[in-house]
Design a protein around this motif. Structure first.
Motif, short mmCIF file in Angstrom:
data_model
loop_
_atom_site.label_atom_id
_atom_site.label_comp_id
_atom_site.label_asym_id
_atom_site.label_seq_id
_atom_site.Cartn_x
_atom_site.Cartn_y
_atom_site.Cartn_z
N THR A 1 0.84 -1.20 0.00
CA THR A 1 0.00 0.00 0.00
C THR A 1 0.88 1.25 0.00
OG1 THR A 1 -1.79 -1.12 1.15
CG2 THR A 1 -1.77 1.28 1.28
N HIS A 2 1.91 1.22 0.82
CA HIS A 2 2.81 2.38 0.92
C HIS A 2 3.54 2.65 -0.40
CE1 HIS A 2 5.26 5.39 2.84
NE2 HIS A 2 6.33 4.82 2.31
N ASN B 1 2.72 1.81 -3.36
CA ASN B 1 1.80 2.09 -4.47
C ASN B 1 0.98 3.37 -4.26
OD1 ASN B 1 2.35 -0.13 -6.21
ND2 ASN B 1 1.26 -1.46 -4.81
N GLU B 2 1.25 4.12 -3.20
CA GLU B 2 0.47 5.32 -2.89
C GLU B 2 0.38 6.31 -4.03
OE1 GLU B 2 0.66 6.19 1.89
OE2 GLU B 2 2.33 6.83 0.66
N ASP B 3 1.48 6.58 -4.68
CA ASP B 3 1.49 7.64 -5.71
C ASP B 3 1.37 7.10 -7.12
OD1 ASP B 3 1.72 9.63 -3.78
OD2 ASP B 3 3.90 9.42 -3.71
N LYS B 4 1.05 5.84 -7.25
CA LYS B 4 0.95 5.25 -8.60
C LYS B 4 -0.43 5.41 -9.16
CE LYS B 4 4.70 1.97 -8.14
NZ LYS B 4 5.12 0.61 -8.19
#
Length: 113
Positions: free
Chosen positions: A107-108, A110-113
């Motif tokens: 989750t961390h 992939n936050e800005d993807k």
């Protein structure tokens, strides 16, 4: 002067709440296990389902001995466990904590993807 004393008091409060040195060392060692891409891939596979060494080797395109080595490391860190089934061992994640660590990490990243 009073403000500086207050800051030192705050630092002292924080210091008193820190885990002890042994616990910090164990935590750092745990996170090192996730720092190796091969181990992270193995853990990701085992999140999906329990697997034998040969299955992991096929999925990851690696030798059985390379997978076995990484599984030994992961077992020592209590991240995976094995259950003997005949002549083979079926591997799984050790417990739900490992799943949660993987989920939070993914989750961390992939936050800005």
């Amino acid at each position: 002067m009073a403000e500086e004393t207050e800051k030192r008091g705050c630092a002292s409060d924080v210091r008193s709440l820190l885990p002890d040195e042994d616990t910090i060392y164990e935590l750092a060692s745990l996170f090192k296990m996730f720092g190796d891409p091969t181990r992270a891939k193995i853990l990701s596979c085992l999140q999906i389902r329990d697997l034998y060494v040969g299955e992991l080797a096929d999925i990851l395109g690696m030798s059985d001995s390379a997978i076995s080595h990484q599984l030994r490391v992961l077992r020592a860190a209590k991240l995976v466990k094995g259950k003997k089934e005949g002549k083979e061992v079926r591997y799984s994640l050790d417990d739900d904590h490992v799943t949660k660590i993987m989920e939070y990490g993914l989750t961390h990243v992939n936050e800005d993807k």
